[in-house]
Design an enzyme around this catalytic site. Sequence first.
Site, short mmCIF file in Angstrom:
data_model
loop_
_atom_site.label_atom_id
_atom_site.label_comp_id
_atom_site.label_asym_id
_atom_site.label_seq_id
_atom_site.Cartn_x
_atom_site.Cartn_y
_atom_site.Cartn_z
N HIS A 120 -44.06 -67.80 -7.45
CA HIS A 120 -44.41 -66.42 -7.10
C HIS A 120 -45.83 -66.09 -7.60
O HIS A 120 -46.62 -65.49 -6.89
CB HIS A 120 -43.44 -65.42 -7.76
CG HIS A 120 -42.01 -65.53 -7.33
ND1 HIS A 120 -40.97 -65.73 -8.21
CD2 HIS A 120 -41.42 -65.46 -6.10
CE1 HIS A 120 -39.83 -65.76 -7.55
NE2 HIS A 120 -40.06 -65.61 -6.28
N LYS A 171 -25.33 -58.50 -4.60
CA LYS A 171 -25.83 -59.74 -5.21
C LYS A 171 -25.63 -59.74 -6.71
O LYS A 171 -25.79 -58.70 -7.36
CB LYS A 171 -27.34 -59.87 -4.90
CG LYS A 171 -27.69 -61.07 -4.04
CD LYS A 171 -29.18 -61.10 -3.79
CE LYS A 171 -29.68 -62.47 -3.40
NZ LYS A 171 -31.12 -62.45 -3.08
N ARG A 211 -42.23 -72.38 1.57
CA ARG A 211 -42.16 -73.66 0.86
C ARG A 211 -41.80 -74.83 1.75
O ARG A 211 -42.19 -75.95 1.50
CB ARG A 211 -41.11 -73.59 -0.27
CG ARG A 211 -41.53 -72.85 -1.48
CD ARG A 211 -40.36 -72.50 -2.33
NE ARG A 211 -39.55 -71.49 -1.68
CZ ARG A 211 -38.54 -70.84 -2.25
NH1 ARG A 211 -38.20 -71.12 -3.49
NH2 ARG A 211 -37.87 -69.93 -1.60
N SER A 225 -36.37 -69.78 -7.95
CA SER A 225 -35.68 -69.05 -9.02
C SER A 225 -34.31 -69.66 -9.29
O SER A 225 -33.84 -69.67 -10.43
CB SER A 225 -35.51 -67.57 -8.63
OG SER A 225 -36.76 -66.95 -8.55
P1 ADP Z 1 -35.82 -63.49 -1.88
O1 ADP Z 1 -34.45 -63.26 -2.45
O2 ADP Z 1 -36.33 -62.33 -1.08
O3 ADP Z 1 -36.04 -64.81 -1.18
P2 ADP Z 1 -37.36 -64.60 -4.05
O4 ADP Z 1 -37.68 -63.93 -5.33
O5 ADP Z 1 -36.53 -65.82 -4.09
O6 ADP Z 1 -36.72 -63.46 -3.17
O7 ADP Z 1 -38.69 -64.96 -3.27
C1 ADP Z 1 -39.68 -64.01 -2.93
C2 ADP Z 1 -40.77 -64.67 -2.10
O8 ADP Z 1 -41.44 -65.66 -2.87
C3 ADP Z 1 -40.27 -65.40 -0.85
O9 ADP Z 1 -41.19 -65.21 0.20
C4 ADP Z 1 -40.28 -66.84 -1.27
O10 ADP Z 1 -40.43 -67.71 -0.16
C5 ADP Z 1 -41.50 -66.87 -2.16
N1 ADP Z 1 -41.47 -68.01 -3.08
C6 ADP Z 1 -40.55 -68.28 -4.02
N2 ADP Z 1 -40.84 -69.43 -4.66
C7 ADP Z 1 -41.99 -69.90 -4.10
C8 ADP Z 1 -42.81 -71.08 -4.30
N3 ADP Z 1 -42.49 -72.00 -5.21
N4 ADP Z 1 -43.90 -71.22 -3.53
C9 ADP Z 1 -44.20 -70.29 -2.58
N5 ADP Z 1 -43.48 -69.18 -2.33
C10 ADP Z 1 -42.39 -68.98 -3.09
#
Ligand code: ADP
Length: 150
Positions: free
Chosen positions: A17, A41, A90, A127
């Site tokens: 992020h 969730k 990703r 995450s």
């Molecule tokens: P959600 O539950 O909306 O997917 P996340 O917190 O998992 O929320 O992710 C938020 C955003 O960050 C999403 O667009 C996700 O693709 C992006 N993201 C998460 N990890 C990475 C990473 N390692 N590289 C690039 N983008 C990421």
Amino acid sequence: MKKAVFPGSFDPITNGHVDIINRALPLFDEIVIAIGINADKKYMFSLEERTEFIKKTFTNEAKISISTYQGLTVDYCKSIHADFILRGLRNPADFEFEKAIAIANRKLSGIETVFLLTSAETSYISSSIVRDIIRNSGDASILVPKSVLE
Ligand code: ADP
């Protein structure tokens, strides 16, 4: 004024992020990191903890603010006059999932989703992997910002 919302669960915020946010900074005047609240969730970290991790990570960045929202992301964007949604990609699974949502969001509201491709160094980070490591008392220090480890 180009304002983007970076929506997500951030449970917890990871270096993936952080990478997307830092690389998006030159593209926008303001980025609102918005933690979506979904009553169905189950989260590992409370909303307060997730907010605190993000706040501590970006203390000196004037362009960044942090907020929470419920309901549709596009409705939240409209309420704060943001014309862009920021998301990271990703892998092909992210693409398929994000494509449908981005098209629906644009049709609903005219809001564009801007995608940044993950960096090679952080592409494997999610995450959910971080939560697994923490749950099993492993070392997540190369995957998350310092604020999460403290
Ligand atoms: P959600 O539950 O909306 O997917 P996340 O917190 O998992 O929320 O992710 C938020 C955003 O960050 C999403 O667009 C996700 O693709 C992006 N993201 C998460 N990890 C990475 C990473 N390692 N590289 C690039 N983008 C990421």
